[in-house]
Design a protein around this motif. Structure first.
Motif, mmCIF file in Angstrom:
data_model
loop_
_atom_site.group_PDB
_atom_site.id
_atom_site.type_symbol
_atom_site.label_atom_id
_atom_site.label_comp_id
_atom_site.label_asym_id
_atom_site.label_seq_id
_atom_site.Cartn_x
_atom_site.Cartn_y
_atom_site.Cartn_z
ATOM 1 N N CYS A 1 2.870 -3.377 10.653
ATOM 2 C CA CYS A 1 1.519 -3.638 11.179
ATOM 3 C C CYS A 1 0.483 -3.047 10.252
ATOM 4 C CB CYS A 1 1.348 -2.977 12.547
ATOM 5 S SG CYS A 1 2.408 -3.641 13.821
ATOM 6 N N THR A 2 -0.699 -3.600 10.276
ATOM 7 C CA THR A 2 -1.819 -2.942 9.611
ATOM 8 C C THR A 2 -2.652 -2.242 10.671
ATOM 9 O OG1 THR A 2 -2.937 -5.077 9.681
ATOM 10 C CG2 THR A 2 -2.020 -4.399 7.556
ATOM 11 N N THR A 3 -3.385 -1.220 10.236
ATOM 12 C CA THR A 3 -4.138 -0.391 11.183
ATOM 13 C C THR A 3 -5.609 -0.784 11.244
ATOM 14 O OG1 THR A 3 -4.594 1.177 9.426
ATOM 15 C CG2 THR A 3 -2.636 1.594 10.778
ATOM 16 N N GLY A 4 -6.064 -1.545 10.244
ATOM 17 C CA GLY A 4 -7.462 -1.952 10.226
ATOM 18 C C GLY A 4 -8.337 -1.047 9.383
ATOM 19 N N ASP A 5 -7.769 0.036 8.860
ATOM 20 C CA ASP A 5 -8.586 0.814 7.925
ATOM 21 C C ASP A 5 -7.886 0.928 6.579
ATOM 22 O OD1 ASP A 5 -6.681 2.580 8.610
ATOM 23 O OD2 ASP A 5 -8.036 4.108 9.407
ATOM 24 N N ARG A 6 -8.586 1.592 5.666
ATOM 25 C CA ARG A 6 -8.080 1.647 4.299
ATOM 26 C C ARG A 6 -7.771 3.091 3.942
ATOM 27 N NH1 ARG A 6 -8.223 -2.720 0.821
ATOM 28 N NH2 ARG A 6 -8.273 -4.488 2.213
ATOM 29 N N VAL A 7 -6.774 3.246 3.090
ATOM 30 C CA VAL A 7 -6.260 4.571 2.753
ATOM 31 C C VAL A 7 -6.278 4.719 1.236
ATOM 32 C CG1 VAL A 7 -4.232 6.068 2.923
ATOM 33 C CG2 VAL A 7 -4.740 4.449 4.777
ATOM 34 N N LEU A 8 -6.730 5.872 0.789
ATOM 35 C CA LEU A 8 -6.837 6.092 -0.650
ATOM 36 C C LEU A 8 -5.469 6.429 -1.244
ATOM 37 C CD1 LEU A 8 -8.901 6.102 -2.927
ATOM 38 C CD2 LEU A 8 -9.142 8.580 -2.593
ATOM 39 N N ARG A 9 -5.090 5.662 -2.269
ATOM 40 C CA ARG A 9 -3.850 5.912 -2.995
ATOM 41 C C ARG A 9 -4.133 5.805 -4.489
ATOM 42 N NH1 ARG A 9 -2.387 8.054 0.981
ATOM 43 N NH2 ARG A 9 -0.551 7.645 2.242
ATOM 44 N N GLN A 10 -3.062 6.058 -5.300
ATOM 45 C CA GLN A 10 -3.219 6.030 -6.768
ATOM 46 C C GLN A 10 -4.130 4.922 -7.282
ATOM 47 O OE1 GLN A 10 0.628 6.554 -6.418
ATOM 48 N NE2 GLN A 10 1.120 7.659 -8.298
#
Ligand code: AMP
Ligand code: MG
Length: 475
Positions: A149-158
Motif C-alpha cells: 500500500c501507499t500511505t499518501g505521503d513522501r519520504v526522504l531517501r538517497q
C-alpha cells in the motif's frame, strides 16, 4: 466480517514486545493485494482494506505490538534491535490449523526505531512483494506478501522524496535467532525457556513433551535452515543481509532487502551497497548460516545442560550435523536440477568448477541442458566464454542420464526468475506511477516454470557489459 485474530505471541511472550499502534496516514491506498493468499488463509478479502493494511485504522480484533529482538549485524552484536518500523497485528489460524503472523512493515516509528524514521518506501516494498512471491512459487520456504500500500505521503531517501509505503506480510512466525539472543544476553533464563517452549509449541509441537526437547529443537532449526539455504544456492539467490535478526526459526526466508538473483555464476557475487567485505556473497551463505546457527546454539546453552562443557559439546554436534545435512541438501538440490535420481557429488562439484570464470548465466545453463542431452549443445556452448571443459563434463552427465532426464530437467528449472535488471526497471517505472512493467514481471515469476510465448526477454540475463546494479537495504 472483521478479521479474526489470535494473539499467542502477546499472551505468552511478555517482555518481548511493546504494545504499539500504526501511524495515521494522509491517504492510505492499496497498490496490490494478494487475494489468492488471503483466501488460502481463510481471510475475508473485504476486511483487508487500506486502513488495516497500513496500520492506519486497525480493527478491534487487532492487538498490535512491536517485537523486541537482538542480533548480530555484519558480525557486530546489538543487544536491542526490534521492530523499528513494523507491527504484528496478531495471528490467523487457517483451515488446516496452521498459525500465521500478520505483520506490517513501514507502519511508523516504534520504541525500537533508534535513529530510523519508521518508514518504508514503495520501491523496496514492491521488491519484497515480488521476490517473496517468486520464492514461494519456486518452492522455497519464505514469508509471503499479503499487500503493498501507499500511505499518501513522501519520504526522504538517497534519491530524494519517494512514495511512502507499507508491506503487509504473512509468516509462520517472526521468531528469529536474534529473538533468542535478546533474552540470552540479558541472562533471563526463565524468559528464555518460555520463549523456547513457545517456539517448540509453534514449530515443532511433536517435541513439546520430549525431555531432550531443546537440543532436538536446535537440530530441527538447523535442518530447516540448511534446506532453505541449499535451495537459495540452487537458484542463484543472494539474500544480502544474513544478520542473525534476519534468520528465522521457522526456516522461512525473511526480510528481503538488498537481495537479488545472480545472473552469471560467480561465488563472490554481492549486490548490497553496504556489503563491502562480501560477507554475505553468494558463496559465503552456507558458512554464514552455520555461524548464525552457532549463535542460536550459544543462546540456548543454559537450557541444554547445566554442565556448560557438556552443553557446548552437544551444541557443537548440532552444527556439525547441520553441515552434513547442508551438503546432502545441496547435492540433492543440484541432482534434482540435473534430473538425476541420485546425487553424483563428483559431477556436481565438477559442474561448479566448469562454470568458474566462464561468465555462464546460472539459470540459462539449466534451461539449455535438455537440448544438450538430446544432442544439440549449441545454446549450452554459447553460454561459456571458453567451452573447452564442457564436452568432458557433458559426457559424464550423459552417462548418468536416461531418456526421461531432459523432461525432468525442464520441469525442475525455472524459466523466469526475478532478473535484477528487470526488477530494477520495473521499480523505477512503479515509482514514476506506471505499474505495468512490475505487474508483467510479477506474472512471470509467479509461474516460473511455464514458458510464455513472446516473453523471452524475461528469461535473459542483463546484456553483457551492463554494470552490475547495486541494491539498497529496504530503508
Ligand atoms: P533490516 O535490515 O531491514 O532487517 O532492519 C534491521 C533493523 O533496523 C530492524 O530492527 C529494523 O526494524 C530497523 N529499521 C530498518 N529501517 C528502519 C527505519 N526506516 N526506521 C526504523 N527502524 C528501521
Ligand atoms: Mg530485519
Amino acid at each position: 466480517m472483521p478479521l479474526t485474530l489470535d494473539h499467542s505471541y502477546a499472551r505468552d511472550l511478555k517482555g518481548l514486545y511493546v504494545p504499539w499502534q500504526g501511524q495515521d496516514w494522509p491517504d492510505p491506498q492499496i497498490v496490490l493485494r494478494n487475494d489468492a493468499l488471503a483466501r488460502r488463509l481463510g481471510l475475508d478479502v473485504a476486511a483487508l482494506d487500506a486502513g488495516l493494511l497500513t496500520g492506519h485504522a486497525l480493527p478491534a480484533t487487532a492487538r498490535p505490538l512491536a517485537m523486541a529482538y537482538a542480533g548480530h549485524q555484519f558480525g557486530g552484536f546489538s543487544p536491542q534491535l526490534g521492530d523499528g518500523r513494523a507491527i504484528l497485528l496478531g495471528e490467523v489460524v487457517d483451515s488446516d490449523g496452521a498459525r500465521w503472523d500478520i505483520h506490517l512493515k513501514g507502519s511508523g516509528r516504534t520504541p525500537f526505531a533508534r535513529g530510523g524514521d519508521g518508514r518504508a518506501v514503495l520501491g523496496p516494498v514492491l521488491r519484497e512483494y515480488l521476490i517473496s512471491e517468486a520464492m514461494a512459487a519456486l518452492g522455497v520456504p519464505t514469508t509471503r506478501a499479503l499487500a503493498a500500500c501507499t500511505t499518501g505521503d513522501r519520504v526522504l531517501r538517497q534519491n530524494g522524496l519517494e512514495p511512502g509505503a507499507v508491506l503487509a506480510r504473512v509468516a509462520a512466525s517472526h521468531l528469529r535467532v536474534g529473538t533468542f539472543q535478546f533474552f540470552a544476553t540479558r541472562g533471563e533464563g526463565d524468559k528464555l525457556r518460555q520463549l523456547a517452549d513457545y517456539a517448540i509449541a509453534r514449530h515443532d509441537p511433536d517435541l513439546s513433551d520430549t525431555p531432550d526437547r531443546y537440543i532436538q529443537f536446535l537440530h530441527r532449526v538447523a535442518a530447516r535452515q540448511a534446506q532453505t539455504v541449499a535451495q537459495w544456492m540452487g537458484l542463484g539467490f543472494v539474500h544480502g543481509v544474513m544478520n542473525t535478526d534476519n534468520t528465522t526459526i521457522s526456516g522461512e526466508t525473511i526480510d528481503y532487502g538488498p537481495c537479488a538473483f545472480m545472473d552469471r555464476y560467480d561465488p563472490a557475487t554481492v549486490f548490497s551497497s553496504i556489503d563491502h567485505q562480501g560477507r554475505y556473497a553468494y558463496g559465503n551463505q552456507p558458512a554464514i548460516i552455520f555461524w548464525n546457527l552457532a549463535r542460536l546454539c550459544e543462546s540456548l546453552l543454559p537450557l541444554i545442560d547445566a554442565d556448560e562443557d557438556r552443553a557446548i559439546a552437544r551444541a557443537s554436534d548440532v552444527i556439525a550435523q547441520a553441515q552434513e545435512e547442508y551438503r546432502a541438501a545441496w547435492l540433492g538440490v543440484f541432482a534434482r536440477k540435473l534430473g538425476l535420481a541420485a546425487p553424483d557429488a563428483a559431477l556436481i562439484d565438477d559442474m561448479h568448477q566448469l562454470w568458474t570464470g566462464q561468465g555462464v548465466d546460472f539459470t540459462s545453463f539449466f534451461r539449455a541442458l535438455p537440448d544438450a542431452l538430446r544432442g544439440n549443445a549449441g545454446s549450452l556452448r554459447a553460454l561459456f566464454d571458453d567451452d573447452r571443459g564442457l564436452d568432458a563434463w557433458l559426457a559424464s552427465y550423459q552417462a548418468l542420464s536416461d531418456a526421461d532426464t531432459p523432461d525432468r530437467v525442464a520441469a525442475a528449472n525455472p524459466v523466469y526468475i526475478p532478473r535484477n535488471h528487470l526488477v530494477d526497471a520495473s521499480l523505477n517505472a512503479a515509482n514514476a506511477g506506471d505499474m505495468a512493467p512490475f505487474l508483467a514481471l510479477l506474472a512471470r515469476v509467479q509461474a516460473p516454470f511455464t514458458p510464455v510465448a513472446g516473453a523471452d526477454d524475461y528469461a535473459q540475463p542483463a546484456p553483457r557489459g551492463t554494470p552490475e546494479l547495486v541494491t539498497y537495504c529496504g530503508t
